[in-house]
Scaffold this active site. Sequence first.
Site, mmCIF file in Angstrom:
data_model
loop_
_atom_site.group_PDB
_atom_site.id
_atom_site.type_symbol
_atom_site.label_atom_id
_atom_site.label_comp_id
_atom_site.label_asym_id
_atom_site.label_seq_id
_atom_site.Cartn_x
_atom_site.Cartn_y
_atom_site.Cartn_z
ATOM 1 N N GLY A 149 0.800 -1.221 0.000
ATOM 2 C CA GLY A 149 0.000 0.000 0.000
ATOM 3 C C GLY A 149 0.832 1.270 0.000
ATOM 4 O O GLY A 149 0.413 2.299 0.524
ATOM 5 N N ASN A 166 -6.129 3.006 -12.706
ATOM 6 C CA ASN A 166 -5.155 2.003 -12.260
ATOM 7 C C ASN A 166 -3.753 2.576 -12.414
ATOM 8 O O ASN A 166 -3.494 3.323 -13.349
ATOM 9 C CB ASN A 166 -5.296 0.756 -13.148
ATOM 10 C CG ASN A 166 -4.301 -0.336 -12.796
ATOM 11 O OD1 ASN A 166 -4.127 -0.678 -11.625
ATOM 12 N ND2 ASN A 166 -3.639 -0.890 -13.806
ATOM 13 N N HIS A 207 0.035 1.445 -13.165
ATOM 14 C CA HIS A 207 0.797 0.302 -13.680
ATOM 15 C C HIS A 207 2.278 0.678 -13.739
ATOM 16 O O HIS A 207 2.610 1.769 -14.221
ATOM 17 C CB HIS A 207 0.273 -0.106 -15.068
ATOM 18 C CG HIS A 207 0.965 -1.320 -15.590
ATOM 19 N ND1 HIS A 207 0.663 -2.594 -15.146
ATOM 20 C CD2 HIS A 207 1.987 -1.453 -16.467
ATOM 21 C CE1 HIS A 207 1.460 -3.460 -15.739
ATOM 22 N NE2 HIS A 207 2.275 -2.790 -16.549
ATOM 23 N N GLU A 254 5.493 6.461 -9.723
ATOM 24 C CA GLU A 254 4.165 6.066 -9.226
ATOM 25 C C GLU A 254 3.630 6.996 -8.148
ATOM 26 O O GLU A 254 2.487 7.452 -8.222
ATOM 27 C CB GLU A 254 4.214 4.640 -8.662
ATOM 28 C CG GLU A 254 4.534 3.594 -9.710
ATOM 29 C CD GLU A 254 4.427 2.192 -9.157
ATOM 30 O OE1 GLU A 254 3.488 1.890 -8.416
ATOM 31 O OE2 GLU A 254 5.298 1.369 -9.490
HETATM 32 C C1 GAR Z 1 2.922 -1.048 -7.544
HETATM 33 O O1 GAR Z 1 4.206 -1.066 -8.108
HETATM 34 C C2 GAR Z 1 1.872 -0.992 -8.644
HETATM 35 O O2 GAR Z 1 2.254 -0.210 -9.734
HETATM 36 C C3 GAR Z 1 1.774 -2.435 -9.035
HETATM 37 O O3 GAR Z 1 1.801 -3.120 -7.805
HETATM 38 C C4 GAR Z 1 2.611 -2.394 -6.875
HETATM 39 C C5 GAR Z 1 1.852 -2.224 -5.588
HETATM 40 O O4 GAR Z 1 2.655 -1.602 -4.594
HETATM 41 N N1 GAR Z 1 0.567 -2.692 -9.806
HETATM 42 C C6 GAR Z 1 0.524 -3.524 -10.838
HETATM 43 O O5 GAR Z 1 1.468 -4.197 -11.180
HETATM 44 C C7 GAR Z 1 -0.822 -3.587 -11.538
HETATM 45 N N2 GAR Z 1 -0.708 -4.296 -12.781
HETATM 46 P P1 GAR Z 1 2.015 -0.913 -3.321
HETATM 47 O O6 GAR Z 1 1.059 -1.912 -2.673
HETATM 48 O O7 GAR Z 1 3.197 -0.632 -2.427
HETATM 49 O O8 GAR Z 1 1.300 0.346 -3.743
#
Ligand code: GAR
Length: 200
Positions: A12, A108, A110, A181
């Site tokens: 998260g 979303n 990515h 991100e």
């Molecule tokens: C993040 O890097 C996000 O971009 C990726 O999962 C991670 C979650 O991290 N999402 C994907 O790969 C979606 N296809 P977080 O729980 O620390 O935010």
Amino acid sequence: MLKIGVLISGGGTNLQAILDAIDCGQISKAEIKVVISNNPNAYGLERARKRGIDAFCIAPGDFRERKEFYDALLGKVNEYGLDLIVLAGFLVTIPPAMVQTYKNRIINIHPSLIPAFCGRGYYGLNVHEAALARGVKVTGATVHYVDEGTDTGPILLQKAVEVYDGDTPESLQKRVMEEAEWKILPQAIEMIAARQEERE
Ligand code: GAR
């Protein structure tokens, strides 16, 4: 105020970036109403609860059929009258009925520059492994609207990040999160909130 729900699966850190942006006023026109995880151990649930935000786990494994999981997830989301659903590292396919009900109201994040390294099977660390295996010199992150496909919806924001010699999937993941991100996700939310305010 734009009412948002955040769906997560793990640490998260993107949720935290949204919370931090709210704290520092970078997000001023949106508030988080609910956080939902498919994973009971997701630390993101803790992050939400500490802030007094409603936080629930709805796990596919707790249901006999996928449809029941989908109904429970959509039912919970519907309780909050949300303007926007943010998939912040939500690594489970969302219910098709959710995509229809919340058309143009789901985004979303990515961890690549779509259309590179996206689609089925590309999530989390896999994405960075694939980028390193291909030898790209630049990668990044994308915020896009969610449609019926996987990572196929209209792109809202992207930010490029340099790949360094000697990067591991982990080091690259960290740099993509920090430099891209955690910046573009809050930015996209405030942008959508500002647009909604203009319409009202
Ligand atoms: C993040 O890097 C996000 O971009 C990726 O999962 C991670 C979650 O991290 N999402 C994907 O790969 C979606 N296809 P977080 O729980 O620390 O935010």
